[in-house]
Design a protein around this motif. Sequence first.
Motif, PDB file in Angstrom:
ATOM      1  N   ILE A 176       0.863  -1.183   0.000  1.00  0.00           N
ATOM      2  CA  ILE A 176       0.000   0.000   0.000  1.00  0.00           C
ATOM      3  C   ILE A 176       0.896   1.228   0.000  1.00  0.00           C
ATOM      4  O   ILE A 176       1.839   1.317   0.786  1.00  0.00           O
ATOM      5  CB  ILE A 176      -0.906   0.026   1.247  1.00  0.00           C
ATOM      6  N   VAL A 177       0.596   2.180  -0.872  1.00  0.00           N
ATOM      7  CA  VAL A 177       1.379   3.409  -0.949  1.00  0.00           C
ATOM      8  C   VAL A 177       0.573   4.534  -0.309  1.00  0.00           C
ATOM      9  O   VAL A 177      -0.483   4.911  -0.808  1.00  0.00           O
ATOM     10  CB  VAL A 177       1.730   3.772  -2.406  1.00  0.00           C
ATOM     11  N   GLY A 178       1.074   5.052   0.811  1.00  0.00           N
ATOM     12  CA  GLY A 178       0.398   6.136   1.504  1.00  0.00           C
ATOM     13  C   GLY A 178      -0.226   5.676   2.811  1.00  0.00           C
ATOM     14  O   GLY A 178      -0.737   4.550   2.915  1.00  0.00           O
ATOM     15  N   SER A 179      -0.167   6.550   3.824  1.00  0.00           N
ATOM     16  CA  SER A 179      -0.678   6.176   5.152  1.00  0.00           C
ATOM     17  C   SER A 179      -1.616   7.226   5.717  1.00  0.00           C
ATOM     18  O   SER A 179      -1.582   7.551   6.891  1.00  0.00           O
ATOM     19  CB  SER A 179       0.486   5.945   6.125  1.00  0.00           C
ATOM     20  N   GLY A 180      -2.478   7.759   4.855  1.00  0.00           N
ATOM     21  CA  GLY A 180      -3.553   8.622   5.323  1.00  0.00           C
ATOM     22  C   GLY A 180      -4.776   7.781   5.645  1.00  0.00           C
ATOM     23  O   GLY A 180      -4.677   6.587   5.948  1.00  0.00           O
ATOM     24  N   PHE A 181      -5.956   8.374   5.561  1.00  0.00           N
ATOM     25  CA  PHE A 181      -7.172   7.627   5.850  1.00  0.00           C
ATOM     26  C   PHE A 181      -7.314   6.420   4.930  1.00  0.00           C
ATOM     27  O   PHE A 181      -7.739   5.344   5.359  1.00  0.00           O
ATOM     28  CB  PHE A 181      -8.399   8.539   5.713  1.00  0.00           C
TER      29      PHE A 181
ATOM     30  N   LEU B 271      -0.727  -4.148  -5.684  1.00  0.00           N
ATOM     31  CA  LEU B 271      -0.300  -2.776  -5.396  1.00  0.00           C
ATOM     32  C   LEU B 271      -1.549  -1.914  -5.203  1.00  0.00           C
ATOM     33  O   LEU B 271      -2.404  -1.840  -6.087  1.00  0.00           O
ATOM     34  CB  LEU B 271       0.556  -2.224  -6.534  1.00  0.00           C
ATOM     35  N   ILE B 272      -1.644  -1.264  -4.045  1.00  0.00           N
ATOM     36  CA  ILE B 272      -2.784  -0.395  -3.743  1.00  0.00           C
ATOM     37  C   ILE B 272      -2.267   1.021  -3.529  1.00  0.00           C
ATOM     38  O   ILE B 272      -1.442   1.255  -2.647  1.00  0.00           O
ATOM     39  CB  ILE B 272      -3.531  -0.878  -2.480  1.00  0.00           C
ATOM     40  N   SER B 273      -2.747   1.938  -4.341  1.00  0.00           N
ATOM     41  CA  SER B 273      -2.351   3.333  -4.195  1.00  0.00           C
ATOM     42  C   SER B 273      -3.350   4.069  -3.316  1.00  0.00           C
ATOM     43  O   SER B 273      -4.538   4.133  -3.624  1.00  0.00           O
ATOM     44  CB  SER B 273      -2.266   4.026  -5.558  1.00  0.00           C
ATOM     45  N   ALA B 274      -2.841   4.616  -2.212  1.00  0.00           N
ATOM     46  CA  ALA B 274      -3.665   5.433  -1.319  1.00  0.00           C
ATOM     47  C   ALA B 274      -3.041   6.814  -1.204  1.00  0.00           C
ATOM     48  O   ALA B 274      -2.957   7.383  -0.119  1.00  0.00           O
ATOM     49  CB  ALA B 274      -3.794   4.764   0.042  1.00  0.00           C
ATOM     50  N   CYS B 275      -2.598   7.339  -2.352  1.00  0.00           N
ATOM     51  CA  CYS B 275      -1.916   8.642  -2.365  1.00  0.00           C
ATOM     52  C   CYS B 275      -2.876   9.803  -2.186  1.00  0.00           C
ATOM     53  O   CYS B 275      -2.470  10.883  -1.759  1.00  0.00           O
ATOM     54  CB  CYS B 275      -1.157   8.826  -3.689  1.00  0.00           C
TER      55      CYS B 275
END
Length: 484
Positions: free
Chosen positions: A9-14, A130-134
Amino acid sequence: MRSAYEIAIVGSGFGGIGMAIRLKRAGFHDLVVLEKADGPGGTWRDNTYPGAACDVPSHLYSFSFEPKTDWTRRFAEQPEILDYLRHCADKYGITPHCRFGTEVTEARFDEDTRLWRISTSRGEFTARVLISACGQLNRPALPDLPGRDSFDGPAFHSARWDHAADLDGRRVAVIGTGASAIQFVPRLAERAAKVHVFQRSAPYVIRKPDRVYTAAGKALLRRLPGWHALSRATLYARFEARAVGFVKRPELMAPMAWGFHRALKTLIADPELREGLVPDYPLGCKRVLLSNDYYPALTGPRVELVTERIERITPRGVRTVDGVEREVDAVVYGTGFRSTEFLAPMKVTGRAGRKLNEAWRDGAHAHLGITVSGFPNLFLLYGPHTNLGHNSIIYMLESQFRYVLGCLRAMRGAGLTWIDVRPEVQDAFRREMRERLRGTVWERGCRSWYMTADGTVVNNWPGFTFSYRNATRRPDPRHFLAGR
């Protein structure tokens, strides 16, 4: 540090934290969260400007599976939201899965191994999924103004606030009047000698129904979970009803617009200043902003609204096209984000060497805002056509969590190594979005961050959030190509 995982996972926001929690709870434990910063939080980690707060009620701006009953106020401020995200990451055991200080620069799908090869600032990782959470609001946009780099004093974007810059008793230029600026301008007005607010387009700013929660109120929510659920449901229904005006019947926005003009006349006595604050587009075409102190700040003796177009930034200040140069000690850019670029600057390569930036050269698009044809096992959170103008994005994210989980469970159950949404399915969804966006308030004659350079709305969902939840209730196997 391991370099091979089932899910990255890319990004560690909500989006990233919430997706990781849902994955672990569903039995997917072999995962990593890659984060370029030194901690979780996403936009709530990055935006530390004075006055930073949410414009969605706290009880809606939180995960349904982790209700918080002790918010201090109805519209939570940045530190409290960031604490909530850190709490979620710790409580559900996500923090050990995070690799902070790890910026993803490139991701390539290897067709031989059916793995994503992910290049980062700390080496290469591989992952099956691959999960983008940008997110959409993570890359600050700076205006292309002549002389921008020539200014001698502190100059920074609001999302990269320079807390070392001493603004007390100084002259400050604020360029931009978006959602961030209307929050920090009143704070600057309390400490600066002079604040010059350079406005390109007047926003609609309406009253923010904020209040501090009492100890008794918080105790009631804590002791009666049903009361908290009812409060959340009531807020959701109230906000959801606004979708009718945004999407179906923009003429229904007229009473709100009338109320705006009436309030503006009450708050701004100076007719010249008031005229400069009247938007030249329909209410809702751009994001409607909430504030109780922005307009009062503009009437103060230390704040000047400048509506003349900026000619250039000089070493000493800001010069407008009328030849007036305002000398300042600092420049703050409240000019928003590069919201339509989504995964940029990360380079993404799919099947047959297909580049995502080429696939999106005429605007970002993805089936349900989640999957992109030609890029197997790539899932987007808060992707194209999933932003809102009327309700909480957390509701949309939780719909996407469930859809992604449905895809991964189907893959695991069928022994598949990859799935890829069919191009005709994605194209049909894209045509549907274009058709449904026609006639919405967002296409009523304004330029906004919802649009690409050619005026195509690519960010917003043209409907109710419950209709999106229904559309993402479960993945349809007929929509995908697959392989073992």
